[in-house]
Design an enzyme around this catalytic site. Structure first.
Site, PDB file in Angstrom:
ATOM      1  N   ASP A 154       0.839  -1.193   0.000  1.00 33.78           N
ATOM      2  CA  ASP A 154       0.000   0.000   0.000  1.00 33.78           C
ATOM      3  C   ASP A 154       0.880   1.251   0.000  1.00 33.78           C
ATOM      4  O   ASP A 154       2.028   1.222   0.455  1.00 33.78           O
ATOM      5  CB  ASP A 154      -0.910   0.019   1.228  1.00 33.78           C
ATOM      6  CG  ASP A 154      -1.939  -1.096   1.211  1.00 33.78           C
ATOM      7  OD1 ASP A 154      -2.269  -1.576   0.115  1.00 33.78           O
ATOM      8  OD2 ASP A 154      -2.395  -1.486   2.301  1.00 33.78           O
ATOM      9  N   LYS A 155       0.330   2.340  -0.469  1.00 32.52           N
ATOM     10  CA  LYS A 155       1.069   3.607  -0.555  1.00 32.52           C
ATOM     11  C   LYS A 155       1.776   3.941   0.751  1.00 32.52           C
ATOM     12  O   LYS A 155       2.954   4.323   0.758  1.00 32.52           O
ATOM     13  CB  LYS A 155       0.108   4.740  -0.929  1.00 32.52           C
ATOM     14  CG  LYS A 155       0.725   6.121  -0.889  1.00 32.52           C
ATOM     15  CD  LYS A 155      -0.306   7.206  -1.162  1.00 32.52           C
ATOM     16  CE  LYS A 155       0.299   8.589  -1.027  1.00 32.52           C
ATOM     17  NZ  LYS A 155      -0.697   9.664  -1.256  1.00 32.52           N
TER      18      LYS A 155
END
Length: 334
Positions: A154-155
């Protein structure tokens, strides 16, 4: 022509510029009643579902050598044949984005992804991603699906990712992920006191009300998800845990720990408002209120080298923001 045989698929890398990859995969009997595109996404995980649907429509993905539709139901036992074109990825702009490279050889790259770096371009986020940076530093990745990216973070999750530099390595690493031969160990700070380690074996699907989120589900789109966790350190109102992934579903650790009642500190989707322990110091209160990303770090990665077969593993320390959080939690214990 180079050939590679996997447990579920026979894969040929063609000499033709028009057909770079020929893959045959046998549909498991337990997939009876499922759609062509659903089964294809599981058997060919190196390609996105939207791309597979396009290939079905174009007749490049066939069922028993016959053209099919994505919505057609399978009986189990069929053979899916994919004539996949590994397209040049010049539509993605190469950008000089600094990369923290932990390891590199002729077959693969291991990267320590920082917090805030998106892995792959998407609608509304076409640049500034890891893929853009990879294409700048390694132009040859134009000829590898997804610029060699075989799994994602995830970012706002930091840590280790492996990237394939060749088509053969890409196929091998995807197969290692499918057969659960890749070791992925995370560290996370969760709200609450975890009493003992354990295993979460709960399937995940789309959240019924929010398409951005995932949820424990028994729905038709749910996929098996298994996380093993153990305690590394207890604090007064928080716990540092280590999580080993058996599967790698979207938001898996975040959803599973929240399902147990121990959401990750700072998680904007699954954590709710900051949980401030009674009697916490002003410094800890301020930091918890300002910690706006999930406290999750991909700490260790282990694979078999796609060419030599050698077992390899890497570790990277947790980033500075998590180190500061742990220091404040430790001070709060006094």
């Amino acid at each position: 022509m180079t050939e590679k045989f996997l447990a579920t698929a026979e894969i040929s890398v063609a000499d033709s510029a028009d057909e770079d990859l020929i893959i045959e995969a046998h549909v498991p009997i337990d997939s009876a009643g499922q759609r062509v595109d659903q089964v294809a996404a599981r058997l060919f995980p190196e390609f996105s579902r939207s791309r597979l649907q396009s290939w079905v429509k174009e007749g490049k993905l066939k069922v028993d050598e016959k053209k099919a539709r994505s919505k057609d139901k399978l009986n189990g036992g069929e053979t899916l044949t994919l004539l996949a074109v590994v397209e040049d990825q010049e539509q993605w702009q190469a950008e000089n984005i600094p990369l923290d490279i932990v390891f590199e050889d002729d077959s693969l790259i291991v990267i320590n992804k920082p917090v805030g770096l998106v892995v792959h371009p998407a609608v509304g986020n076409r640049s500034g991603t890891l893929l853009n940076g990879l294409l700048y530093h390694f132009p040859e990745l134009n000829q590898v699906p997804r610029a060699g990216i075989v799994h994602r973070l995830d970012k706002d999750t930091s840590g280790l990712m492996v990237v394939a530099k060749t088509l053969e390595s890409h196929l091998d690493l995807v197969e290692q992920l499918r057969t659960k031969d890749v070791s992925r160990i995370y560290q996370a700070v969760v709200c609450g006191l975890v009493t003992a380690g354990g295993t979460v074996d709960e399937p995940l699907g789309r959240h019924p009300a929010n398409r951005v989120k995932r949820a424990v589900s028994q729905g038709s789109d749910a996929r098996d998800a298994v996380s093993h966790y153990r305690i590394l350190q207890k604090y007064r109102s928080h716990t540092l845990v280590q999580v080993v992934l058996e599967t790698g579903r979207t938001h898996q650790i975040r959803v599973h720990m929240a399902h147990l009642g121990f959401p990750l500190v700072g998680d904007p989707l699954y954590g709710g408002r900051p949980r401030i322990p009674k009697g916490a110091s002003p410094d800890l209160i301020a930091y918890l209120e300002l910690f706006k990303r999930q406290a999750l770090h991909a700490w260790q990665l282990g694979i078999e080298h796609p060419v030599t077969g050698e077992s390899m593993s890497w570790q990277v320390e947790i980033p500075e923001d998590m180190q500061t959080l742990l220091s404040l939690l430790e001070a709060d214990n006094v």
